[in-house]
Write a protein that holds these residues in place. Structure first.
Motif, PDB file in Angstrom:
ATOM      1  N   THR A   1      -0.951   6.454   4.737  1.00 14.29           N
ATOM      2  CA  THR A   1      -2.317   5.628   4.223  1.00 14.29           C
ATOM      3  C   THR A   1      -3.304   6.077   5.432  1.00 14.29           C
ATOM      4  O   THR A   1      -4.435   5.339   5.435  1.00 14.29           O
ATOM      5  CB  THR A   1      -2.245   4.208   4.065  1.00 14.29           C
ATOM      6  OG1 THR A   1      -1.636   3.734   5.294  1.00 14.29           O
ATOM      7  CG2 THR A   1      -1.324   3.847   3.080  1.00 14.29           C
TER       8      THR A   1
ATOM      9  N   THR B   1      -6.458   7.336   7.728  1.00 10.02           N
ATOM     10  CA  THR B   1      -7.491   8.039   7.181  1.00 10.02           C
ATOM     11  C   THR B   1      -7.768   9.341   7.870  1.00 10.02           C
ATOM     12  O   THR B   1      -7.295   9.741   8.889  1.00 10.02           O
ATOM     13  CB  THR B   1      -8.820   7.063   8.228  1.00 10.02           C
ATOM     14  OG1 THR B   1      -8.752   5.606   7.623  1.00 10.02           O
ATOM     15  CG2 THR B   1     -10.093   7.626   7.655  1.00 10.02           C
TER      16      THR B   1
ATOM     17  N   ARG C   1       0.945  -1.219  -0.072  1.00 15.57           N
ATOM     18  CA  ARG C   1       0.012  -0.035   0.048  1.00 15.57           C
ATOM     19  C   ARG C   1       1.084   1.222  -0.011  1.00 15.57           C
ATOM     20  O   ARG C   1       0.534   2.416  -0.702  1.00 15.57           O
ATOM     21  CB  ARG C   1      -0.968  -0.071   1.161  1.00 15.57           C
ATOM     22  CG  ARG C   1      -2.123  -0.848   1.217  1.00 15.57           C
ATOM     23  CD  ARG C   1      -3.209  -0.618   2.129  1.00 15.57           C
ATOM     24  NE  ARG C   1      -2.648  -0.344   3.418  1.00 15.57           N
ATOM     25  CZ  ARG C   1      -2.739  -1.078   4.316  1.00 15.57           C
ATOM     26  NH1 ARG C   1      -3.114  -2.559   4.091  1.00 15.57           N
ATOM     27  NH2 ARG C   1      -2.196  -0.910   5.557  1.00 15.57           N
TER      28      ARG C   1
ATOM     29  N   ARG D   1      -7.218   4.525   0.154  1.00 21.44           N
ATOM     30  CA  ARG D   1      -7.173   5.599   1.440  1.00 21.44           C
ATOM     31  C   ARG D   1      -8.374   6.139   1.566  1.00 21.44           C
ATOM     32  O   ARG D   1      -8.962   6.509   0.634  1.00 21.44           O
ATOM     33  CB  ARG D   1      -5.893   6.509   1.156  1.00 21.44           C
ATOM     34  CG  ARG D   1      -5.582   7.385   2.296  1.00 21.44           C
ATOM     35  CD  ARG D   1      -5.938   8.665   2.213  1.00 21.44           C
ATOM     36  NE  ARG D   1      -5.322   9.257   3.512  1.00 21.44           N
ATOM     37  CZ  ARG D   1      -4.089   9.868   3.426  1.00 21.44           C
ATOM     38  NH1 ARG D   1      -3.155   9.906   2.160  1.00 21.44           N
ATOM     39  NH2 ARG D   1      -3.519  10.521   4.442  1.00 21.44           N
TER      40      ARG D   1
ATOM     41  N   THR E   1      -7.832   6.928  -3.509  1.00 24.71           N
ATOM     42  CA  THR E   1      -8.513   7.790  -2.710  1.00 24.71           C
ATOM     43  C   THR E   1      -9.896   7.584  -2.710  1.00 24.71           C
ATOM     44  O   THR E   1     -10.374   7.875  -3.829  1.00 24.71           O
ATOM     45  CB  THR E   1      -8.322   9.156  -2.490  1.00 24.71           C
ATOM     46  OG1 THR E   1      -6.646   9.394  -2.402  1.00 24.71           O
ATOM     47  CG2 THR E   1      -8.889  10.046  -1.212  1.00 24.71           C
TER      48      THR E   1
END
Length: 462
Positions: A162, A164, A118, A276, A236
């Motif tokens: 990554t 939030t 990721r 993400r 995203t």
């Protein structure tokens, strides 16, 4: 297929280091290892060609030394931190400082490799990077406001992770523009940018829209549908108005964030996802949690980094900056590039409350560009003629009776200027040509004398 990119592994415990190296090499990566940054002659040369750093948090030198070392390279490699005793506070702090992820030791191989993949940019030798811009990518985020500049600074810092992000602010302040800013400065700007308005999703179709469905999952499902989570790839996913999401769907979203996997409707096995997540809301989710309208566990999950955009009325320095920007944009679009604002229009723009924030300002300026004649935009073209009339009907703050003392004139000038800028002291000091310290001292004098400034001081402490 082996990736063969180089990962720098920094782990003081020999047994843990061997296990991490084995997992990374099993995933096809090449590993360069050391106990810590100061060991094994890790100079700049050791970082050449390194695509990612996996480092123990709290080892000699600390995480800041790791970030500082990585920042010497262009571009700096992403950093994943590990800890044998991870805590929520430490993980949140690490991500805010720039870590892509925070893993517990010993790390399961599949979890470690998933985090590494990721964080790494995709290898696409046959395609230039980055690809086309996300929606609103061409729109700059313009501001002179110190608070908003600090928000942008934090956004740029967390973009290379990554984590939030929760963006909060009134309607029309530019929340999705900030989400786009984070995507453009993130780890995978070439990947899709997918935005979903949760308030506009029909409750019966919301789960299918987000997670997809298999053929035959329900009446009318004649083919497999890929949901927004999968469409976002490693890019995203923006969930606008997340506070309007139904509670049952909130539970499924929480599982997707925790497990990094989703279940299509009618599916038989989980589907891994790597997007993400950026959540957007105009609501106070803490109050929604207290009212039972939003899950507390989901709130904490999406609030790893919270960015709050102040309303336009609290950013007076931005009003004319944005008005000029919109005038240039719409003037070019509609073939009216020679337009300008009258002094009266500028005054009414700075005095308006802007309950609709930047969106209202944008719409008023476009209207004015279309309606203005003879090259000048006045209050009437902005739809603000009535406000301009009210301002003219009020006694001017700069007219004084004969015999008024200089100190009284000064007092009236300061207090009236404060009223005109909604008691924004920084803006008032700029208009008066004095320092903020001088303004505070004057208000303190007026308060001591029992003047009206005592009320101003109480309502707006400095």
């Amino acid at each position: 297929m082996n990736d063969e990119r180089v990962i720098l592994l920094l782990e003081p415990d020999g047994a843990l280091r061997a296990g991490l190296r084995h997992s990374l090499e099993g995933g096809g990566f090449r590993v360069r290892e050391a106990a810590e940054l100061g060991a094994g002659g890790l100079a700049r040369e050791a970082g050449e060609g390194v695509a990612l750093v996996v480092a123990r948090d709290g080892a000699a030198g600390g995480r800041r030394e790791v970030f500082a070392w990585a920042s010497r390279f262009d571009p700096p490699p992403p950093v994943i931190l590990t800890s044998p005793r991870p805590g929520i506070a430490e993980a949140v702090s690490a991500v805010r400082e720039g870590a892509c992820d925070y893993l517990a030791l010993p790390a399961a191989p599949e979890l470690l490799l998933s985090s590494v993949r990721r964080a790494l940019p995709p290898v696409r030798p046959d395609a230039p990077q980055p690809a086309g811009p996300p929606p609103e990518g061409a729109k700059p985020f313009l501001t002179r406001d110190p608070r908003l500049l600090e928000v942008l600074k934090t956004a740029r810092r967390v973009a290379r992770s990554t984590a939030t992000v929760l963006i909060r602010g009134e309607s029309g302040t530019g929340k999705e523009l900030l989400a786009s800013f984070i995507h453009r400065h993130g780890l995978h700007p070439e990947e899709p940018y997918v935005a979903v308005n949760c308030a506009a999703l029909p409750e019966t179709l919301a789960e299918s829209e987000l997670f997809g469905h298999e053929r035959g999952a329900f009446t009318g499902a004649v083919a497999r549908k890929i949901g927004k989570f999968e469409l976002a790839g490693r890019g995203t996913l923006v969930l606008d108005e997340i506070g309007e999401m139904p509670l049952p769907l909130q539970a499924k979203l929480l599982r997707a964030l925790q497990e990094r996997a989703i279940d299509r409707l009618g599916g038989t096995c989980p589907v891994p996802v790597a997007a993400r997540l950026i959540a957007i809301t105009h609501r106070d989710l803490g109050c929604a949690v207290a009212a039972g309208a939003f899950r507390e566990d989901l709130y904490f999950r999406i609030q790893v980094v919270e960015l709050v955009i102040p309303p336009l009325r609290e950013r007076p320095a931005d009003i004319l900056l944005l008005a000029d920007h919109f005038l240039a944009r719409f003037g070019a679009r509609h073939g009216r590039a020679a337009l300008g604002f009258t002094e009266e229009a500028l005054r009414v723009l700075t005095r308006h409350e802007w309950r609709g924030n930047v969106r209202e300002l944008e719409n008023r300026v476009e209207r004015a560009v279309l309606l203005a004649e003879e090259g000048r935009i006045g209050p009437e073209h902005l739809g603000m003629a009535e406000e301009a009339g009210r301002a003219l009907s009020q006694p001017t703050p700069f007219s004084f009776r004969p015999g008024t003392t200089v100190s009284e004139m000064e007092r009236q000038l300061i207090l009236n200027t404060l009223r005109q800028v909604n008691h924004n002291r920084t803006r008032a000091a700029e208009l008066l040509g004095i320092s903020i310290r001088t303004l505070r001292n004057k208000l303190r004098e007026y308060r001591a004398a029992g003047e009206e400034a005592g009320r101003v001081q109480a309502a707006h402490p400095g």
